[in-house]
Design an enzyme around this catalytic site. Sequence first.
Site, PDB file in Angstrom:
ATOM      1  N   GLN A 197     -84.131   3.223 -36.923  1.00 44.10           N
ATOM      2  CA  GLN A 197     -84.052   4.362 -36.014  1.00 44.10           C
ATOM      3  C   GLN A 197     -84.881   4.097 -34.759  1.00 44.10           C
ATOM      4  O   GLN A 197     -86.067   3.773 -34.859  1.00 44.10           O
ATOM      5  CB  GLN A 197     -84.551   5.637 -36.703  1.00 44.10           C
ATOM      6  CG  GLN A 197     -83.711   6.063 -37.891  1.00 44.10           C
ATOM      7  CD  GLN A 197     -84.248   5.546 -39.205  1.00 44.10           C
ATOM      8  OE1 GLN A 197     -84.940   4.539 -39.239  1.00 44.10           O
ATOM      9  NE2 GLN A 197     -83.902   6.229 -40.300  1.00 44.10           N
TER      10      GLN A 197
ATOM     11  N   ARG B 268     -70.595  11.648 -39.813  1.00 47.97           N
ATOM     12  CA  ARG B 268     -70.920  12.000 -41.190  1.00 47.97           C
ATOM     13  C   ARG B 268     -71.919  13.139 -41.157  1.00 47.97           C
ATOM     14  O   ARG B 268     -72.677  13.296 -40.184  1.00 47.97           O
ATOM     15  CB  ARG B 268     -71.476  10.797 -41.953  1.00 47.97           C
ATOM     16  CG  ARG B 268     -72.722  10.148 -41.345  1.00 47.97           C
ATOM     17  CD  ARG B 268     -73.175   8.986 -42.203  1.00 47.97           C
ATOM     18  NE  ARG B 268     -74.353   8.302 -41.643  1.00 47.97           N
ATOM     19  CZ  ARG B 268     -75.045   7.379 -42.304  1.00 47.97           C
ATOM     20  NH1 ARG B 268     -74.684   7.033 -43.534  1.00 47.97           N
ATOM     21  NH2 ARG B 268     -76.101   6.795 -41.735  1.00 47.97           N
TER      22      ARG B 268
END
Length: 316
Positions: free
Chosen positions: A120, A221
């Site tokens: 991330q 998602r």
Amino acid sequence: MAARVITVSQDGSGDYRTAQEAIDAVPLCNTCRTIIRLSPGIYKQPVYVPKTKNLITLAGLRPELTVLTWSNTATRTEHHQASRVIGTGTFGCGSVIVEGEDFIAENITFENSAPEGSGQAVAIRVTADRCAFYNCRFLGWQDTLYLHHGKQYLKDCYIEGSVDFIFGNSTALLEHCHIHCKSAGFITAQSRKSSQESTGYVFLRCVITGNGGSSYSYLGRPWGPFGRVVFAYTYMDQCIRDEGWNNWGKPENERSACFYEYRCYGPGCCQSKRATWARELLHEEAEQFLMHGFIDPDPNRPWLAQRMALRIPHSA
């Protein structure tokens, strides 16, 4: 009240040398818009807009020329603010963190320069209401654009990444934007927690491109079980997988996630093979998502038109 204009140039010819110095100079709890004009250059420094400073505009001449970049990741963060102020992990690793409301950026590139595989690595986190981005670029790999909270409008922007690169739980309208899938992954990870929340991401008249390969990226998602995403009138190239949507390994998400498409087109638009729990909207269902009212719902207190009228106040 007239907007205040201050200039930033790394060569010392402006009022300040860095974007952060200019932001720090804005009065606490300001009620007048401050336009910070950034001279062309690559500004290598994390930038933080605190909750106590609203009505800030960052303006460049062209996004390719004015770049705010840093390389923090969820596991390695260097910042001039303490972690108790900006947070930790993914939440605190943004190259730019915006917490002041009524923020505008135009003609700016926001980049997280951490290389592929860094995990991330957020280019910008927006935790603020009524924020608008015009003709901006958002560059990174994983978790590029963190639209965390509040309402945001993005127009004529370029956003790239691989995994969950537009994510969070804000209410966002992305209009005429270019979404580029650099490698296998997921464009969105919207995290609406319940059906009562009005949050969600709408992509209106956008273009999705890839790296020349086919069927390697999902439209999204559900980071939260009720994640809500709409793609409308959007071109999808061959990089989009036929099934389109992913349940994040949780079949129970298929009952609650709200993943919709409306009149999209292109080789990556394959309604007959889409995941059966996502669907094409009917016109009357789609209408609520196709207007600025999705992010600007109170006609008695509009924010977007007022802000748009102030887009390029170069005469100020």
